[in-house]
Enzyme design. Structure first.
Site: not given
Ligand code: FES
Length: 551
Positions: A76, A118-119, A465
């Site tokens: 992110d 996250d993804k 988020s």
């Molecule tokens: Fe990778 Fe938050 S930007 S876990």
């Protein structure tokens, strides 16, 4: 069982693999993909190459043959820099596709996925469900946060502090100092944001070994976990234990209960739905949130409360939450251990009962997340956290409609947004964003910094988020503006009513009148892969998958 890799044991394939150093005996062994979704771009992944090495050693020792394969690795704070973050969610489906075009194409026998930012967990789960070959996930772990003057600080402080300064709110420490001290090593963002929520979800689904989520990245414990998972995947191939044996409706129920109990990220909803689509189990995951809505909050990890992720891990993490939920979930669900959840939990003592509460002594009542429906949306998501009255749950007010995040931010700064307004930021959905780009999250922090979080409501077809938990915010409104949903037709002054108690979101404009109105006819320009994504993506009822394998 007969290994499927043997079906492709042609002389030419043998010639290639012999040249790579495989022995003739290796040809008969299980071929395991070590899916290393990693990148030098981001701290979320910085340790995974070392973990991949450990995993490969252990697979060889257990009688398998490992092949490391790489995938896209969105992060992110790094690959969200361009196109307002559109590449982040769009990356999830690339990960699943990357795995298919390597692991499925090469007819490997199983895979072990190193899962981190996250993804990557949903990308790995979707691929596991789609390929349906024995699969286990290794939880990549979270990053150590730093300290300033004895006070812990993490990346959430940097992010929210930066937005707050634009609205005149001083951060608790200078931003430059926060940025220097927020992240002290590899791993995912601290707190119960999307990554740690998804890691806990993986354990609840039974797709990683018990007691593995969350974990300090690169710690001796995490390395031991990786070795255990490597040994287990070789056994799973011999047992022919497949993801669709594990990803049953009961497993999804357990995952939903876990997210509710830790007041986790709303992003888990679409990722679980997308996984269910790939598993072809016909499950409506959105409906499960209401079915499990009596599950209370059992642990208040940041951003819901003050508990740090390290404390949550030491208290037992996801395994302890599942133990607490035992009477409410499907403990008959099979897991990657080859045993049921009940068998995995038998005799387990929770190390930190004061951090992970009992069902009859919760931190707060449920649900921490609810799905709303009504004349404004077929589904929309609201994250409530601990329902202690600190944020409104019923709201009626005139819509103040904006076509982009930049426009909304300017209006907040110019004091155009007033207490009582329902702030609507649209064109940020799967098609409109595209891929839910648009950075709707910053609007929430801006409303908070401007002192409007409790006196306004915020509605968007974009995503948030996992760090976002402020005010009354309704996100992921479906259908989105770009596909003709009411959110695209409303005008300034139309009255929106939100009721958490009724699980409803309505607008005071008749369906006939909405049908007569043109939408904004506005779309963020998209080229390349994002344009492909915009054309192919299915709506939110599928979790926003590109091409379900059922087609
Ligand atoms: Fe990778 Fe938050 S930007 S876990």
């Amino acid at each position: 069982m007969t290994l499927r890799s043997l079906a492709a044991n042609t002389p030419s394939r043998r010639a290639n693999w012999r040249a790579l150093g495989l022995s003739l005996e290796d040809m008969e062994k299980p071929k395991i993909a070590v899916v290393n979704s990693s990148s030098e771009l981001a701290i979320c992944y910085a340790h995974l190459d070392g973990i991949a090495k450990i995993v490969k050693e252990e697979i060889r020792a257990a009688g398998g043959v490992p092949f490391e394969v790489r995938t896209a690795a969105p992060s992110d704070f790094i690959t969200g820099a361009n196109k307002a973050g559109s590449y982040i969610l769009a990356g999830r489906d690339i990960i699943a596709n990357d795995i298919e075009v390597q692991v499925e194409a090469a007819l490997l026998d199983g895979m072990i996925c190193l899962t981190s930012c996250d993804k990557t967990p949903p990308g790995h789960l979707m691929a596991a469900a789609r390929l349906n070959i024995p699969t286990i996930l290794v939880i990549g772990g979270y990053q150590p946060a730093g300290e300033i003057e004895g006070e812990p600080v993490d990346v959430e402080d940097v992010w929210s502090g930066t937005i707050g300064m634009r609205f005149g709110r001083e951060p608790k420490f200078p931003i430059a100092e926060l940025a220097e001290n927020a992240i002290m090593g590899p791993g995912v963002c601290a707190g119960m944001a999307t990554a740690n929520t998804m890691h806990s979800t993986v354990e609840a689904l039974g797709m990683c070994l018990p007691g593995h989520a969350p974990v300090r990245a690169n710690s001796p414990k995490m390395q031991a976990n990786a070795r255990a998972a490597a040994r287990r995947i070789v056994e799973m191939v011999h047992e022919d234990l497949k993801p669709r044996d594990i990803l049953t409706p009961g497993a999804f129920k357990n995952a939903v209960a876990t997210v509710l109990a830790v007041s986790g990220s709303i992003n888990a909803i679409k990722h679980l739905q997308a996984t269910a689509i790939e598993a072809q189990n016909g499950l409506d995951v959105f409906a499960l949130w209401e079915e499990m809505s009596d599950v209370p909050v059992l642990s208040a990890v940041r951003p819901t409360g003050d508990i740090r992720i390290e404390q949550f891990e030491d208290a037992g993490g996801a395994r302890a939450v599942l133990k607490r939920l035992e009477s409410r979930i499907d403990t008959g669900a099979l897991t990657c251990t080859g045993k049921t959840l009940a068998e995995n939990l038998e005799g387990y003592e929770i190390p930190g009962p004061e951090i992970i509460h009992a069902m009859d002594d919760p931190v707060g009542p449920g649900p921490s997340i609810a799905i709303l429906k009504g004349s404004f949306a077929e589904t929309a998501v609201v994250r409530l956290g601990i329902r202690d009255g600190s944020r409104p749950e019923e709201f009626t007010g005139p819509a103040r409609v904006f076509e982009s995040t930049a426009e909304t931010m300017q209006a907040i700064e110019d004091k155009v947004v007033q207490p009582g307004d329902v702030v609507v930021a649209r064109n940020q959905g799967l098609r409109g964003g595209p891929a839910m780009g648009g950075s709707a999250s910053v609007i929430l922090f801006a409303l908070d910094a401007a002192g409007l979080a409790k006196t306004t409501a915020f509605v968007t077809d974009g995503q948030l988020s996992g760090l976002c938990l402020k005010g009354l915010t309704v996100a992921e409104v479906h259908p989105e503006a770009a596909t003709g949903g009411p959110i695209g037709k409303i005008r300034d002054g139309d009255v929106i009513t939100i009721s958490v108690a009724n699980r409803s979101i309505d607008v005071n404009v008749s369906p006939d009148e909405l049908a007569r109105r043109n939408g904004p006819g506005w779309k963020t320009p998209a080229t390349g892969y994002l344009n492909t994504f915009r054309h192919d993506v299915r709506d939110m009822s599928t979790g926003g998958v590109l091409t379900p394998s059922a087609d």
